[in-house]
Design a protein around this motif. Structure first.
Motif, PDB file in Angstrom:
ATOM      1  N   THR A  78       0.747  -1.457  -0.340  1.00  0.00           N
ATOM      2  CA  THR A  78       0.022   0.139   0.003  1.00  0.00           C
ATOM      3  C   THR A  78       1.148   0.953   0.025  1.00  0.00           C
ATOM      4  O   THR A  78       0.371   2.368  -0.375  1.00  0.00           O
ATOM      5  CB  THR A  78      -0.538   0.055   1.380  1.00  0.00           C
ATOM      6  N   TYR A  79       2.482   0.968   0.538  1.00  0.00           N
ATOM      7  CA  TYR A  79       3.150   1.732   0.808  1.00  0.00           C
ATOM      8  C   TYR A  79       4.051   2.574  -0.147  1.00  0.00           C
ATOM      9  O   TYR A  79       4.977   3.503  -0.626  1.00  0.00           O
ATOM     10  CB  TYR A  79       3.651   2.506   1.584  1.00  0.00           C
ATOM     11  N   GLY A  80       3.687   1.673  -1.837  1.00  0.00           N
ATOM     12  CA  GLY A  80       4.900   1.494  -2.449  1.00  0.00           C
ATOM     13  C   GLY A  80       4.912   2.824  -3.257  1.00  0.00           C
ATOM     14  O   GLY A  80       6.266   2.846  -3.555  1.00  0.00           O
ATOM     15  N   CYS A  81       3.481   3.489  -3.135  1.00  0.00           N
ATOM     16  CA  CYS A  81       3.609   4.908  -3.992  1.00  0.00           C
ATOM     17  C   CYS A  81       4.443   5.817  -3.490  1.00  0.00           C
ATOM     18  O   CYS A  81       4.636   6.634  -4.099  1.00  0.00           O
ATOM     19  CB  CYS A  81       2.155   5.512  -3.665  1.00  0.00           C
ATOM     20  N   LYS A  82       4.838   5.932  -2.400  1.00  0.00           N
ATOM     21  CA  LYS A  82       5.703   6.552  -1.790  1.00  0.00           C
ATOM     22  C   LYS A  82       7.189   6.872  -1.581  1.00  0.00           C
ATOM     23  O   LYS A  82       8.055   6.727  -1.436  1.00  0.00           O
ATOM     24  CB  LYS A  82       5.515   6.724  -0.505  1.00  0.00           C
ATOM     25  N   ILE A  83       7.225   5.416  -2.175  1.00  0.00           N
ATOM     26  CA  ILE A  83       8.875   4.873  -2.645  1.00  0.00           C
ATOM     27  C   ILE A  83       9.388   6.402  -3.903  1.00  0.00           C
ATOM     28  O   ILE A  83       9.071   6.021  -5.277  1.00  0.00           O
ATOM     29  CB  ILE A  83       9.400   3.264  -3.297  1.00  0.00           C
ATOM     30  N   PRO A  84      10.455   6.855  -3.306  1.00  0.00           N
ATOM     31  CA  PRO A  84      10.411   7.755  -4.936  1.00  0.00           C
ATOM     32  C   PRO A  84      10.799   7.804  -6.498  1.00  0.00           C
ATOM     33  O   PRO A  84      11.540   5.984  -5.968  1.00  0.00           O
ATOM     34  CB  PRO A  84      12.379   8.381  -4.239  1.00  0.00           C
ATOM     35  N   LEU A  90       7.830  15.360  -9.308  1.00  0.00           N
ATOM     36  CA  LEU A  90       8.907  16.066  -8.590  1.00  0.00           C
ATOM     37  C   LEU A  90       7.879  15.312  -7.360  1.00  0.00           C
ATOM     38  O   LEU A  90       8.559  14.961  -6.479  1.00  0.00           O
ATOM     39  CB  LEU A  90       8.019  17.604  -8.345  1.00  0.00           C
ATOM     40  N   ALA A  91       6.541  14.714  -7.287  1.00  0.00           N
ATOM     41  CA  ALA A  91       5.873  14.675  -6.235  1.00  0.00           C
ATOM     42  C   ALA A  91       6.310  13.347  -5.820  1.00  0.00           C
ATOM     43  O   ALA A  91       6.272  12.092  -5.100  1.00  0.00           O
ATOM     44  CB  ALA A  91       4.307  14.587  -6.369  1.00  0.00           C
ATOM     45  N   GLN A  92       6.925  12.054  -7.215  1.00  0.00           N
ATOM     46  CA  GLN A  92       6.678  10.975  -6.970  1.00  0.00           C
ATOM     47  C   GLN A  92       8.624  11.153  -7.017  1.00  0.00           C
ATOM     48  O   GLN A  92       9.508  10.347  -5.867  1.00  0.00           O
ATOM     49  CB  GLN A  92       7.592  10.279  -8.369  1.00  0.00           C
ATOM     50  N   ASP A  96       8.740   9.279   0.261  1.00  0.00           N
ATOM     51  CA  ASP A  96       9.424   9.348   1.503  1.00  0.00           C
ATOM     52  C   ASP A  96       9.989   8.100   2.340  1.00  0.00           C
ATOM     53  O   ASP A  96      10.377   8.142   3.406  1.00  0.00           O
ATOM     54  CB  ASP A  96       8.925  10.465   2.274  1.00  0.00           C
ATOM     55  N   ASN A  97       9.585   7.007   0.718  1.00  0.00           N
ATOM     56  CA  ASN A  97       9.766   5.657   1.533  1.00  0.00           C
ATOM     57  C   ASN A  97      11.144   5.272   1.009  1.00  0.00           C
ATOM     58  O   ASN A  97      10.877   4.265  -0.004  1.00  0.00           O
ATOM     59  CB  ASN A  97       8.258   4.741   0.804  1.00  0.00           C
ATOM     60  N   PHE A  98      11.940   5.191   1.868  1.00  0.00           N
ATOM     61  CA  PHE A  98      13.234   4.650   1.008  1.00  0.00           C
ATOM     62  C   PHE A  98      14.597   4.362   2.447  1.00  0.00           C
ATOM     63  O   PHE A  98      15.696   4.100   1.800  1.00  0.00           O
ATOM     64  CB  PHE A  98      13.769   6.048   0.770  1.00  0.00           C
TER      65      PHE A  98
END
Length: 212
Positions: A78-84, A90-92, A96-98
């Motif tokens: 579910t939180y994979g969308c926050k992986i840079p 710019l949003a990608q 902050d999931n790194f």
């Protein structure tokens, strides 16, 4: 209900990250993220600092709804969308999931806005970020960015005037009045673009739906 308040000196949509339907605070503000008194239902807010401008204006507010580890954040689809995505929007880019733990137990910093320019790990950022221990998540959030509203004069006690953050010093009646003001005047969600995106000299991006 506690309310943690601090001032922001830059705002790139990284900390906090308001994109993809929920707000996350996964890097920076380690003293808040690891605070032993932080609990579900508390609020975190930020106003503009001197370098950013927007003094006495509300950049964002989030109600803490989940407190998870870096590994839970990294390993949950579910939180994979926050992986840079370093070649993305710019949003990608400012995902902050790194951070996650490798097989040998060491902490990995994936390529991100906190890496070195050549995408090798930035040990200074890594040490500061991971001292925070936890990732904070919320679906009940208000991100204003460059549309940050002025906070009413009678609620100025919520504004942190120190270098760190304010929490117990904020009177309970002011905390409750702030939440009432926020929810009676604005809908949850994104109301503006990150303030520091103006440094890229791009056209107005309008990543938001509603700028009440």
């Amino acid at each position: 209900m506690n309310l943690y308040s601090y001032k922001m000196d830059h705002d790139y949509g990284l900390a906090p990250n308001p994109f993809w339907g929920f707000m996350s605070l996964a890097v920076c503000k380690g003293k808040i993220r690891r605070n032993k008194n932080l609990k579900i239902g508390d609020w975190i807010i930020a106003t503009g600092g001197k370098n950013l401008g927007f003094e006495n204006r509300l950049i964002y507010a989030m109600k803490v709804e989940k407190i998870i580890t870096f590994d839970e954040y990294w390993n949950t689809p579910t939180y994979g969308c926050k992986i840079p995505v370093m070649t993305g929007s710019l949003a990608q880019l400012y995902g902050d999931n790194f951070y996650h733990t490798s097989i040998d137990g060491s902490i990995v910093q994936e390529p991100s806005a906190h890496s070195n320019p050549d995408f090798t790990p930035n040990e200074s950022h890594k040490e500061r970020d991971t001292k925070g221990k936890y990732v904070l998540l919320s679906n009940d959030f208000f991100y204003f960015g460059d549309n940050a509203p002025l906070i009413p004069q009678d609620l100025h006690d919520i504004i942190c005037n120190g270098r760190d953050y304010a929490c117990p010093k904020i009177p309970e009646e002011i905390r409750m009045a702030f939440v009432r003001w926020l929810k009676s005047n604005y809908t949850a969600g994104i109301h503006g673009d990150p303030i520091s995106w103006r440094n890229f000299k791009l056209p107005e991006l309008k990543t938001f739906q509603d700028a009440n």
